[in-house]
Scaffold this active site. Structure first.
Site, PDB file in Angstrom:
ATOM      1  N   TRP A 199       0.861  -1.184   0.000  1.00  0.00           N
ATOM      2  CA  TRP A 199       0.000   0.000   0.000  1.00  0.00           C
ATOM      3  C   TRP A 199       0.910   1.251   0.000  1.00  0.00           C
ATOM      4  O   TRP A 199       1.901   1.301   0.735  1.00  0.00           O
ATOM      5  CB  TRP A 199      -0.904  -0.002   1.245  1.00  0.00           C
ATOM      6  CG  TRP A 199      -1.680   1.283   1.343  1.00  0.00           C
ATOM      7  CD1 TRP A 199      -2.800   1.604   0.644  1.00  0.00           C
ATOM      8  CD2 TRP A 199      -1.358   2.411   2.157  1.00  0.00           C
ATOM      9  NE1 TRP A 199      -3.199   2.880   0.960  1.00  0.00           N
ATOM     10  CE2 TRP A 199      -2.320   3.403   1.893  1.00  0.00           C
ATOM     11  CE3 TRP A 199      -0.330   2.692   3.064  1.00  0.00           C
ATOM     12  CZ2 TRP A 199      -2.316   4.648   2.517  1.00  0.00           C
ATOM     13  CZ3 TRP A 199      -0.320   3.942   3.681  1.00  0.00           C
ATOM     14  CH2 TRP A 199      -1.310   4.895   3.408  1.00  0.00           C
ATOM     15  N   ASP A 366     -15.797  12.395  -2.400  1.00  0.00           N
ATOM     16  CA  ASP A 366     -15.236  11.114  -1.989  1.00  0.00           C
ATOM     17  C   ASP A 366     -16.014  10.537  -0.806  1.00  0.00           C
ATOM     18  O   ASP A 366     -17.166  10.916  -0.530  1.00  0.00           O
ATOM     19  CB  ASP A 366     -13.734  11.301  -1.677  1.00  0.00           C
ATOM     20  CG  ASP A 366     -12.920  10.059  -1.950  1.00  0.00           C
ATOM     21  OD1 ASP A 366     -12.914   9.162  -1.087  1.00  0.00           O
ATOM     22  OD2 ASP A 366     -12.277   9.975  -3.026  1.00  0.00           O
ATOM     23  N   ASP A 367     -15.400   9.667  -0.067  1.00  0.00           N
ATOM     24  CA  ASP A 367     -15.991   8.926   1.046  1.00  0.00           C
ATOM     25  C   ASP A 367     -16.659   9.874   2.065  1.00  0.00           C
ATOM     26  O   ASP A 367     -16.134  10.947   2.353  1.00  0.00           O
ATOM     27  CB  ASP A 367     -14.837   8.165   1.721  1.00  0.00           C
ATOM     28  CG  ASP A 367     -15.320   7.088   2.659  1.00  0.00           C
ATOM     29  OD1 ASP A 367     -16.534   7.007   2.888  1.00  0.00           O
ATOM     30  OD2 ASP A 367     -14.463   6.335   3.149  1.00  0.00           O
ATOM     31  N   ARG A 443     -10.119  -2.222   8.544  1.00  0.00           N
ATOM     32  CA  ARG A 443     -10.667  -0.860   8.446  1.00  0.00           C
ATOM     33  C   ARG A 443     -12.130  -0.848   8.914  1.00  0.00           C
ATOM     34  O   ARG A 443     -12.986  -0.219   8.304  1.00  0.00           O
ATOM     35  CB  ARG A 443     -10.547  -0.313   7.032  1.00  0.00           C
ATOM     36  CG  ARG A 443     -10.486   1.203   6.973  1.00  0.00           C
ATOM     37  CD  ARG A 443     -10.763   1.753   5.589  1.00  0.00           C
ATOM     38  NE  ARG A 443     -10.471   3.175   5.519  1.00  0.00           N
ATOM     39  CZ  ARG A 443     -11.008   4.014   4.650  1.00  0.00           C
ATOM     40  NH1 ARG A 443     -11.856   3.586   3.753  1.00  0.00           N
ATOM     41  NH2 ARG A 443     -10.701   5.292   4.661  1.00  0.00           N
ATOM     42  N   LYS A 476     -16.048   6.821  -8.773  1.00  0.00           N
ATOM     43  CA  LYS A 476     -14.821   6.187  -8.275  1.00  0.00           C
ATOM     44  C   LYS A 476     -15.259   4.966  -7.472  1.00  0.00           C
ATOM     45  O   LYS A 476     -15.992   5.105  -6.492  1.00  0.00           O
ATOM     46  CB  LYS A 476     -14.065   7.192  -7.401  1.00  0.00           C
ATOM     47  CG  LYS A 476     -12.807   6.654  -6.749  1.00  0.00           C
ATOM     48  CD  LYS A 476     -12.112   7.785  -5.977  1.00  0.00           C
ATOM     49  CE  LYS A 476     -10.962   7.306  -5.129  1.00  0.00           C
ATOM     50  NZ  LYS A 476     -10.410   8.384  -4.292  1.00  0.00           N
ATOM     51  N   TRP A 477     -14.830   3.784  -7.896  1.00  0.00           N
ATOM     52  CA  TRP A 477     -15.256   2.502  -7.298  1.00  0.00           C
ATOM     53  C   TRP A 477     -14.107   1.977  -6.451  1.00  0.00           C
ATOM     54  O   TRP A 477     -13.109   1.498  -6.981  1.00  0.00           O
ATOM     55  CB  TRP A 477     -15.604   1.534  -8.423  1.00  0.00           C
ATOM     56  CG  TRP A 477     -16.120   0.202  -8.000  1.00  0.00           C
ATOM     57  CD1 TRP A 477     -15.465  -0.744  -7.272  1.00  0.00           C
ATOM     58  CD2 TRP A 477     -17.407  -0.366  -8.306  1.00  0.00           C
ATOM     59  NE1 TRP A 477     -16.243  -1.852  -7.096  1.00  0.00           N
ATOM     60  CE2 TRP A 477     -17.450  -1.651  -7.725  1.00  0.00           C
ATOM     61  CE3 TRP A 477     -18.516   0.087  -9.019  1.00  0.00           C
ATOM     62  CZ2 TRP A 477     -18.560  -2.481  -7.844  1.00  0.00           C
ATOM     63  CZ3 TRP A 477     -19.613  -0.745  -9.133  1.00  0.00           C
ATOM     64  CH2 TRP A 477     -19.630  -2.014  -8.543  1.00  0.00           C
ATOM     65  N   ASP A 478     -14.257   2.066  -5.135  1.00  0.00           N
ATOM     66  CA  ASP A 478     -13.150   1.768  -4.216  1.00  0.00           C
ATOM     67  C   ASP A 478     -13.284   0.368  -3.616  1.00  0.00           C
ATOM     68  O   ASP A 478     -14.365  -0.250  -3.648  1.00  0.00           O
ATOM     69  CB  ASP A 478     -13.162   2.825  -3.096  1.00  0.00           C
ATOM     70  CG  ASP A 478     -11.778   3.093  -2.527  1.00  0.00           C
ATOM     71  OD1 ASP A 478     -10.866   2.286  -2.748  1.00  0.00           O
ATOM     72  OD2 ASP A 478     -11.630   4.124  -1.821  1.00  0.00           O
ATOM     73  N   ASN A 480     -11.376  -1.325  -0.083  1.00  0.00           N
ATOM     74  CA  ASN A 480     -10.348  -0.942   0.890  1.00  0.00           C
ATOM     75  C   ASN A 480      -9.911  -1.990   1.901  1.00  0.00           C
ATOM     76  O   ASN A 480      -9.631  -1.661   3.052  1.00  0.00           O
ATOM     77  CB  ASN A 480     -10.827   0.294   1.653  1.00  0.00           C
ATOM     78  CG  ASN A 480     -10.634   1.541   0.816  1.00  0.00           C
ATOM     79  OD1 ASN A 480      -9.533   1.823   0.368  1.00  0.00           O
ATOM     80  ND2 ASN A 480     -11.705   2.261   0.565  1.00  0.00           N
ATOM     81  N   CYS A 525     -10.416   1.858  -8.002  1.00  0.00           N
ATOM     82  CA  CYS A 525      -9.523   2.227  -6.908  1.00  0.00           C
ATOM     83  C   CYS A 525      -9.565   1.097  -5.896  1.00  0.00           C
ATOM     84  O   CYS A 525     -10.587   0.442  -5.729  1.00  0.00           O
ATOM     85  CB  CYS A 525     -10.045   3.525  -6.291  1.00  0.00           C
ATOM     86  SG  CYS A 525      -9.173   4.036  -4.809  1.00  0.00           S
ATOM     87  N   ASP A 547      -2.589   5.723  -3.115  1.00  0.00           N
ATOM     88  CA  ASP A 547      -2.976   6.667  -2.060  1.00  0.00           C
ATOM     89  C   ASP A 547      -1.812   7.571  -1.696  1.00  0.00           C
ATOM     90  O   ASP A 547      -1.991   8.527  -0.941  1.00  0.00           O
ATOM     91  CB  ASP A 547      -3.413   5.908  -0.805  1.00  0.00           C
ATOM     92  CG  ASP A 547      -4.897   5.586  -0.856  1.00  0.00           C
ATOM     93  OD1 ASP A 547      -5.581   6.104  -1.743  1.00  0.00           O
ATOM     94  OD2 ASP A 547      -5.359   4.814   0.001  1.00  0.00           O
TER      95      ASP A 547
HETATM   96  C1  DGJ Z   1      -8.981   4.876  -0.398  1.00  0.00           C
HETATM   97  C2  DGJ Z   1      -8.801   5.705  -1.625  1.00  0.00           C
HETATM   98  O1  DGJ Z   1      -7.664   5.325  -2.319  1.00  0.00           O
HETATM   99  C3  DGJ Z   1      -8.781   7.169  -1.233  1.00  0.00           C
HETATM  100  O2  DGJ Z   1      -8.517   7.964  -2.361  1.00  0.00           O
HETATM  101  C4  DGJ Z   1     -10.102   7.506  -0.623  1.00  0.00           C
HETATM  102  O3  DGJ Z   1     -11.105   7.348  -1.581  1.00  0.00           O
HETATM  103  C5  DGJ Z   1     -10.362   6.628   0.575  1.00  0.00           C
HETATM  104  N1  DGJ Z   1     -10.230   5.241   0.243  1.00  0.00           N
HETATM  105  C6  DGJ Z   1     -11.723   6.878   1.138  1.00  0.00           C
HETATM  106  O4  DGJ Z   1     -12.061   6.006   2.120  1.00  0.00           O
END
Ligand code: DGJ
Length: 730
Positions: A199, A366-367, A443, A476-478, A480, A525, A547
Site C-alpha cells: 500500500w 469522496d468517502d 478498516r 470512483k469505485w473503491d 479498501n 480504486c 494513495d
Molecule cells: C482509499 C482511496 O484510495 C482514497 O482515495 C479515498 O477514496 C479513501 N479510500 C476513502 O475512504
C-alpha cells in the site's frame, strides 16, 4: 497469420514482427518451439536433441528410452506424467485418481477472437484483425479435454492465451489448479522483472538474475493486490529501456493469481500464469466447461520501453471499451485529502467555487456522503445520502456543481459493509466468511459476498437508485481491504469456488452498470492501486494509481506502473504540502510536473492556497489542457529510472506525427559538484528541426536523439524538476 505445416506437424503463428511456434511430437505431445522475433518459415521443426537422460520416464515405450517429458520444452505441462517440473493443472477425478495424460486430438483455426463468457478480455473490431488457434488435447481414459487458445493480432507483438477444461465424463471433475498459460524456454539467461510493492508503494520495479528453482509472485489477498502485479517479464541480462529482448506475461484478471518461473536442472525456464490454486477448487460438472482468464504475452526486441509501448497500445485499443477510451480526460478536484470525512455543504461549495476559478472540470465527492458516515466505522452498505452533511442532498450538490460548469463525480465502495449499517443489521449473513467462524474486520469493514446473486442485486439496485435520482458524470469505485477467511456462509457454494465466483459476480455487476451508464467515466480504486489490473481496465478506463500523493514517491510508482499500464489510465493528483503520507514538502511546480505526467487532478483544499499558488494551479491546468492529448495518448518513453538510485528520473511523451514532445526531468536529491546528465531524447524524426522551450534553441532530431541535451545542470536543491517542450519547426 496461423499456419499448420502438416508435414512437420508445426503450428506457426506469425505477423510482421513476431512468431510463435508449437509442434506435435510423437503424434501426441505438444511441444513449445519458439516465441520471439518473426521467423521466415514454418518448415523448421527445431532441432531439440532427444537423448536419453538418467531417471527420465518413458511415456511411449521402453524402446524409446530417450523420450521423456521431463526433457522436453512443453506447451502446457501435465500432471504426474513424468514431467517433474511445475504442472499447469491438477484435476481430481470422481474415483479419487488424479493422474492424467492429455494428448493432441485436433485443432481449429478461426478468424477473429471468440468471446470468453463473463470474463474481461481483449477484443477485435473486425475478424481480419486477428486469428485464433484452438488446439484440443484429450485424456481419453477420463473423457476430459483441454483446449488451448492462442490469438495472434496482425498489428501487435502480442499473443493472447487462455485454456478451457471440457468435461465429457458422466461424473464431475474437480480442478485444483487450472493455469491460463505455461511455456518453456530452452535457456535461463534471463533477468526476471516483476512489479511488487505494498500500500502507498505500489509497483516497484524489481529486477534480478534468474536462478535455479521456482520463483513465485502471487496474491493470496482475494484480489490482485498492492503487493504484486499479475505480470512478469523475462529479459536478456543486457536489456535496457531502449534495447534488448523482452518477454512479458500479464493476466487479465482481478482475483488471486500466481506466476511461477522455474529453472530446471538443464537451465531451461518454464513460465506460468493463472488463477492462484491457493483458494481454488472448481467443480466442472458433466458436460460443463471451465474457462480460465486470458494472458497477454508481449515480445519486444526494443527493450522495456518497446514492451510497454506494445502493452499501452494494445490495452488502449483492444481492451479498454469505455466511450472515453480516446477522449481527453477531465482535470478533477477530489475532496478526500482536502476534507477527509469532515465536510458539509458550505465547505464543498467553497472548494467547488475555487476549483471553477482554477479551470478544474470535474468535482469528485469522496468517502463520507452516505448513511451516517463521519469516520470509517460505519455505514458502508447504506448508499443513501447523509442529510445532516448535505441538507440539499446529492442532487442539490450535483446541481450546484453543474451550475458552476463542472461535472459531478461520486465515490462508492460497493463491495463492502460496515457492521454498523442497516444492511448488516438486516443481512448479517451476507458477509464473506467461512462457516461457523468469525470473519476478521479490516478498516472496520467486512467484504460482501459478491458470489451471491441476492447480494449483488441489492447493491446494484441501491446504486441504480442514486444514479437515477442524481446527475452523475463520474464514479470512483473503491475497495479498501484484503479478503480473509475466504469461504461461504451460503451452503450451496463450495469454499474453493467462492473467490472465482466472487470475481465473476463483480464482473457481472460492472458489465451491467457500465452498460446501463455508458456516459459515466468510471475510475477503479483499491486503497489507491491495489486492484490496478487489466481485468478492471476492461470495465473502467482509469485507476487511482496510489494513495501516496507525494510527488517524489509518485516518480517510483508511476514509473513502475507505466511498465504495463497506459498513461490514460493513471490518476495523478497534486496534493498539499507537507504531504499527508510522508510529510515531505515539495514545490507546487514539481508536484504539478509529477501529476501532469498522468491524468491530472488536485486533492487539496484549494481555498487555503496563497494567491501565487492559485495562479500556479491555474497555469498548470491551462498548460495541461493544451498538452493532455499528447500526454494521455502519446507515445510514452522512460528515460531515467528512479530505481537506479541516482535520485533522478525522466520520461517523455511524443505524438504520433513526431511533431510534438514533452520531456519531464526530476531531481529528488541534489549532489554537490554533480556530474552532468546528457539526456538522449527518443522517438523524433532525425531530419526534422525541433525548437526546445527551455532555451529557445533549435536542433535536428538526430542531434537530440543521438547526441542528447543537457537540461538539468542549473537545478539547485532537492525536489526540483524541469519540463521541456519539443516542437517541430521549419
Ligand atoms: C482509499 C482511496 O484510495 C482514497 O482515495 C479515498 O477514496 C479513501 N479510500 C476513502 O475512504
Amino acid at each position: 497469420m496461423i499456419h499448420f505445416n502438416e508435414k512437420n506437424r508445426v503450428f506457426n503463428l506469425s505477423n510482421a514482427d513476431i512468431s510463435y511456434q508449437i509442434s506435435i511430437e510423437e503424434q501426441r505431445f505438444l511441444a513449445h518451439r519458439y516465441f520471439g522475433k518473426k521467423l521466415r518459415g514454418d518448415t523448421f521443426r527445431g532441432d531439440y536433441p532427444i537423448i536419453g537422460r538418467a531417471f527420465g520416464t518413458n511415456p511411449i515405450d521402453a524402446e524409446q528410452r530417450a523420450f521423456s517429458l521431463n526433457h522436453q520444452l512443453l506447451e502446457y505441462s501435465g500432471n504426474d506424467n513424468g514431467d517433474f517440473r511445475e504442472s499447469s493443472y491438477q484435476i481430481n477425478f470422481s474415483d479419487g485418481s488424479y493422474v492424467s495424460q492429455f494428448n493432441y486430438k485436433g485443432h481449429e483455426i478461426i478468424d477473429g477472437k471468440p468471446d470468453l463468457d463473463g470474463l474481461p478480455q481483449s477484443f477485435t473490431e473486425t475478424d481480419e484483425q486477428a486469428q485464433t488457434l484452438k488446439i484440443t488435447l484429450e485424456d481419453a481414459a477420463n473423457k476430459v479435454q483441454i483446449i488451448l487458445n492462442y490469438t495472434i493480432f496482425s498489428d501487435y507483438g502480442v499473443i493472447v492465451r487462455s485454456t478451457e477444461f471440457v468435461n465429457l465424463n458422466s461424473e464431475s471433475i474437480f480442478l485444483d489448479k487450472a493455469l491460463s498459460m505455461s511455456m518453456d524456454f530452452s535457456h535461463s539467461k534471463f533477468d526476471l522483472i516483476q512489479l511488487s510493492g505494498s500500500w502507498a508503494r505500489e509497483r516497484e520495479l524489481i529486477r534480478h538474475k534468474l536462478n535455479r528453482g521456482v520463483t513465485k509472485a502471487d496474491s493470496k489477498r482475494g484480489t490482485t493486490s498492492h503487493n504484486y502485479q499479475p505480470f512478469v517479464a523475462l529479459v536478456d541480462p543486457d536489456t535496457t529501456e531502449h534495447t534488448g529482448e523482452v518477454f512479458g506475461v500479464h493476466l487479465v484478471y482481478t482475483g488471486e493469481f500466481v506466476s511461477n518461473i522455474e529453472v530446471d536442472e538443464y537451465n531451461q525456464t518454464r513460465v506460468q500464469m493463472g488463477i492462484n490454486p491457493e483458494h481454488f477448487n472448481w467443480e466442472v460438472k458433466s458436460g460443463e466447461v471451465f474457462q480460465t482468464p486470458e494472458t497477454v504475452m508481449v515480445y519486444s526486441a526494443d527493450g522495456l520501453n518497446g514492451m510497454s509501448q506494445e502493452y499501452h497500445r494494445f490495452y488502449q485499443n483492444q481492451l479498454i471499451r469505455s466511450k472515453y477510451k480516446k477522449e481527453e480526460r477531465p482535470v478533477l478536484i477530489n475532496n478526500w485529502e482536502a476534507t477527509y470525512f469532515d465536510f458539509n455543504e458550505e465547505k464543498l461549495h467553497a472548494l467547488i467555487d475555487e476549483a471553477a476559478l482554477s479551470g478544474v472540470e470535474l468535482f469528485v465527492l469522496d468517502d463520507g456522503w452516505f448513511g451516517k458516515r463521519d469516520d470509517d466505522t460505519t455505514s458502508l452498505g447504506d448508499w443513501k445520502e447523509y442529510k445532516e452533511k448535505l441538507p440539499n442532498g446529492l442532487k442539490g450538490l450535483s446541481d450546484y456543481t453543474h451550475n458552476k460548469g463542472l461535472k459531478f463525480g461520486l465515490w462508492f465502495e460497493p463491495e463492502m459493509i460496515s457492521e454498523d449499517s442497516d444492511l448488516y443489521r438486516e443481512h448479517p449473513d451476507w458477509i464473506l466468511g467461512a462457516k461457523n467462524r468469525q470473519s476478521s474486520v479490516s478498516r472496520n469493514q467486512y467484504v460482501l459476498d459478491f458470489s451471491r446473486s441476492e447480494v449483488r442485486e441489492n447493491v446494484l439496485n441501491q446504486m441504480r437508485t442514486v444514479l437515477s435520482d442524481v446527475p452523475i458524470d463520474y464514479i470512483k469505485w473503491d475497495f479498501n481491504r484484503n479478503m480473509s477467511e475466504i469461504g461461504s456462509r451460503n451452503a450451496s457454494v463450495r469454499d474453493g469456488e467462492i473467490l472465482h465466483r466472487y470475481i465473476l459476480g463483480l464482473y457481472e455487476v460492472l458489465e451491467t452498470l457500465t452498460t446501463e451508464h455508458p456516459d459515466i467515466l468510471w475510475e477503479s480504486c483499491s486503497g489507491g492501486g491495489g486492484r490496478y489490473d487489466p481485468g478492471m481496465l476492461y470495465y473502467m478506463p482509469q485507476t487511482w494509481t496510489s494513495d501516496n500523493t507525494d510527488a517524489a514517491s509518485r516518480l517510483d510508482i508511476q514509473y513502475g506502473t507505466s511498465l504495463v499500464m497506459p498513461i490514460s489510465s493513471m490518476g495523478a493528483h497534486v496534493s498539499a504540502t507537507p504531504n499527508h503520507q510522508v510529510g515531505r514538502s515539495i514545490s507546487m511546480e514539481m508536484r504539478g510536473h509529477a501529476a501532469m505526467a498522468g491524468n491530472l487532478g488536485y486533492e487539496l483544499d484549494l481555498t487555503e492556497l496563497s494567491s501565487d499558488e492559485k495562479f500556479e494551479v491555474k497555469d498548470q491546468i491551462e498548460w495541461y489542457k493544451k498538452h493532455r492529448k499528447l500526454i494521455q495518448y502519446g507515445r510514452f518513453s522512460r528515460l531515467i529510472s528512479p530505481f537506479d538510485k541516482n535520485h533522478k528520473a525522466a520520461w517523455m511523451f511524443t505524438n504520433e506525427e513526431q511533431t510534438q514532445a514533452v520531456l519531464f526531468f526530476y531531481q529528488t536529491m541534489a549532489r554537490a559538484n554533480d556530474s552532468f546528465d546528457q539526456i538522449r531524447v527518443v522517438g523524433l524524426k532525425p531530419d526534422q528541426k525541433y525548437l526546445l522551450s527551455h532555451n529557445g534553441e533549435t536542433y535536428y532530431g538526430d542531434e537530440l536523439m543521438y547526441r542528447g541535451i543537457y537540461i538539468n545542470h542549473d537545478l539547485h536543491g532537492d525536489y526540483q524538476s524541469k519540463m521541456v517542450e519539443i516542437t517541430a519547426v521549419d
